[in-house]
Design an enzyme around this catalytic site. Structure first.
Site, PDB file in Angstrom:
ATOM      1  N   GLY A 116      34.488  27.369  40.932  1.00 14.30           N
ATOM      2  CA  GLY A 116      33.208  27.615  40.268  1.00 14.30           C
ATOM      3  C   GLY A 116      32.829  29.097  40.273  1.00 14.30           C
ATOM      4  O   GLY A 116      32.307  29.621  39.286  1.00 14.30           O
ATOM      5  N   ASP A 117      33.106  29.779  41.388  1.00  8.64           N
ATOM      6  CA  ASP A 117      32.776  31.208  41.482  1.00  8.64           C
ATOM      7  C   ASP A 117      33.621  32.021  40.496  1.00  8.64           C
ATOM      8  O   ASP A 117      33.138  32.985  39.898  1.00  8.64           O
ATOM      9  CB  ASP A 117      33.000  31.711  42.915  1.00  8.64           C
TER      10      ASP A 117
HETATM   11  N1  LIG Z   1      41.475  19.931  39.289  1.00  4.41           N
HETATM   12  C1  LIG Z   1      41.283  20.831  38.319  1.00  4.41           C
HETATM   13  N2  LIG Z   1      42.125  20.909  37.260  1.00  4.41           N
HETATM   14  C2  LIG Z   1      41.950  21.821  36.277  1.00  4.41           C
HETATM   15  N3  LIG Z   1      40.917  22.710  36.259  1.00  4.41           N
HETATM   16  C3  LIG Z   1      40.035  22.674  37.276  1.00  4.41           C
HETATM   17  C4  LIG Z   1      40.163  21.742  38.364  1.00  4.41           C
HETATM   18  N4  LIG Z   1      39.153  21.967  39.240  1.00  4.41           N
HETATM   19  C5  LIG Z   1      38.424  22.986  38.717  1.00  4.41           C
HETATM   20  N5  LIG Z   1      38.949  23.418  37.543  1.00  4.41           N
HETATM   21  C6  LIG Z   1      38.450  24.521  36.700  1.00  4.41           C
HETATM   22  O1  LIG Z   1      37.452  25.225  37.412  1.00  4.41           O
HETATM   23  C7  LIG Z   1      36.181  25.120  36.746  1.00  4.41           C
HETATM   24  C8  LIG Z   1      35.067  25.066  37.765  1.00  4.41           C
HETATM   25  O2  LIG Z   1      35.309  23.997  38.646  1.00  4.41           O
HETATM   26  P1  LIG Z   1      34.190  23.068  39.320  1.00  4.41           P
HETATM   27  O3  LIG Z   1      33.497  22.263  38.293  1.00  4.41           O
HETATM   28  O4  LIG Z   1      34.880  22.343  40.406  1.00  4.41           O
HETATM   29  O5  LIG Z   1      33.170  24.163  39.884  1.00  4.41           O
HETATM   30  P2  LIG Z   1      32.158  24.048  41.110  1.00  4.41           P
HETATM   31  O6  LIG Z   1      31.920  22.611  41.461  1.00  4.41           O
HETATM   32  O7  LIG Z   1      31.002  24.885  40.783  1.00  4.41           O
HETATM   33  O8  LIG Z   1      33.020  24.747  42.250  1.00  4.41           O
HETATM   34  P3  LIG Z   1      32.565  25.536  43.579  1.00  4.41           P
HETATM   35  O9  LIG Z   1      32.814  24.567  44.668  1.00  4.41           O
HETATM   36  O10 LIG Z   1      33.481  26.709  43.619  1.00  4.41           O
HETATM   37  O11 LIG Z   1      31.124  25.917  43.421  1.00  4.41           O
HETATM   38  C9  LIG Z   1      36.325  23.879  35.859  1.00  4.41           C
HETATM   39  O12 LIG Z   1      35.438  23.921  34.757  1.00  4.41           O
HETATM   40  C10 LIG Z   1      37.784  23.981  35.439  1.00  4.41           C
HETATM   41  O13 LIG Z   1      37.931  24.960  34.412  1.00  4.41           O
HETATM   42 MG   LIG Z   2      29.640  25.792  42.115  1.00  7.33          MG
END
Ligand SMILES: Nc1ncnc2c1ncn2[C@@H]1O[C@H](COP(=O)(O)OP(=O)(O)OP(=O)(O)O)[C@@H](O)[C@H]1O
Ligand SMILES: [Mg+2]
Length: 310
Positions: free
Chosen positions: A251-252
């Site tokens: 996400g970052d």
């Molecule tokens: N398993 C995966 N396969 C492919 N792409 C992924 C996967 N996990 C994350 N991504 C990519 O990373 C982006 C951000 O992931 P996610 O939605 O998990 O962010 P987050 O929950 O905010 O993460 P964080 O824990 O870092 O705050 C997704 O939109 C996608 O592009």
């Molecule tokens: Mg996040």
């Protein structure tokens, strides 16, 4: 320049403890220390993308390690020095039982004076920045609407604020009308109190938020990619197929890619490609690592975006 704000930085200590037992004396076989906190992670990604970036936030007497890491990486910083220590987050990794135990502190108390200093510093940097990234949790004794206060203060300066938070910090922050928010799907559900199962429902909710005065709503959905809603169009971004080694920090990196795009005034589809490929670069690597520019350049060509006219 992009300015990132880390109100609650962390020293991340990963302890390798094989055959870890609760209630017993355990021996650590290896310790890995890292500079953490969401804004700090966003800055590391931006630096790797070749973007001019500066870190603001709070730093305690025990925070020298984080400042040293940033100096070594060539990342500028100007933290407000506070009286109390910043938090240490402990991760216990058992390589025999394959268990991962996280012990996260809430973060220190800060004084009214320390908070005022940070508000002043962010306000000053707003004049020098194209984008400000507000990300991560607030400290327990801060006003829950701190992000709203900041957004309202810098509005009118032409700087684009990206907000990436959860709970009340997000819910109240949104009322300040940041330029962009980047909730993951769970954070968006908590923020709206709605289930939001289908793509259509997510787009519809994004449109509602846009109508309240926010320009970009990017909803990340882990392995399902992301959905980006703007005033004109909505974009469904497919995940890039790679071997996933660890999703920490995805996400970052996504936020960093978008911040890069906005700071360079790239077309929205280019910013989406940067965000998607930066986050994919991170998940291809083990542990908490920032994206690599080489990966991003290759992955950018593989981003599939479905444009949905509104
Ligand atoms: N398993 C995966 N396969 C492919 N792409 C992924 C996967 N996990 C994350 N991504 C990519 O990373 C982006 C951000 O992931 P996610 O939605 O998990 O962010 P987050 O929950 O905010 O993460 P964080 O824990 O870092 O705050 C997704 O939109 C996608 O592009
Ligand atoms: Mg996040």
């Amino acid at each position: 320049m992009v300015t990132t704000v880390t109100v609650n930085p962390a020293i991340d200590r990963t302890l390798i403890v094989n055959d870890f037992r609760l209630g017993a004396v355990n021996r650590v076989s290896r310790t890995i220390i890292d500079a953490g906190g969401k804004g700090v992670n966003v800055a590391k990604n931006l630096k790797n993308l070749g973007c001019d970036v500066k870190c603001l936030g709070f730093m305690g007497p025990n925070g020298k390690y984080i400042e040293n890491v940033l100096s070594e990486l060539g990342i500028k910083f100007n933290f407000v020095q506070i009286k109390n220590d910043i938090r240490t987050n402990i991760k216990i990794v058992d390589e025999i039982r394959h268990t991962y135990t996280d012990i996260n502190e809430a973060g220190p108390d800060v004084s009214r004076g320390e908070i005022e200093k940070l508000i002043l510093s962010i306000n000053e940097h707003a004049d020098l920045s194209d984008v400000i990234v507000l990300s991560g949790s607030l400290l327990p004794n801060m006003d829950k609407d701190f992000y709203r206060q900041i957004i309202e203060k810098v509005s009118g300066k032409g700087v684009k604020v990206i907000l990436d938070a959860d709970g009340d910090a997000l819910k109240l922050g949104v009322e300040g009308k940041p330029y962009m928010i980047k909730p993951n799907i769970h954070e968006l559900r908590r923020m709206t109190g709605k289930n939001l199962e289908s793509v259509d429902e997510i787009i519809e909710e994004g449109m509602r938020i846009i109508e309240s005065g926010i320009s970009i709503v990017a909803v990340s959905m882990g392995g399902s990619g992301s959905i980006v809603v703007t005033k004109e169009k909505a974009y469904k971004v497919n995940p890039i197929k790679v071997q996933v080694k660890g999703t920490v920090g995805a996400g970052d990196a996504y936020v960093a890619g978008f911040a890069y795009g906005l700071s360079k005034d790239l077309p929205i589809e280019e910013a989406i490609k940067m965000a998607s490929s930066a986050s994919t670069s991170v998940i291809m690597r083990e542990g908490t690592k920032a994206c690599s520019l080489k990966d991003v350049e290759e992955l950018k060509e593989k981003v599939e975006i479905e444009v949905i006219e509104r």
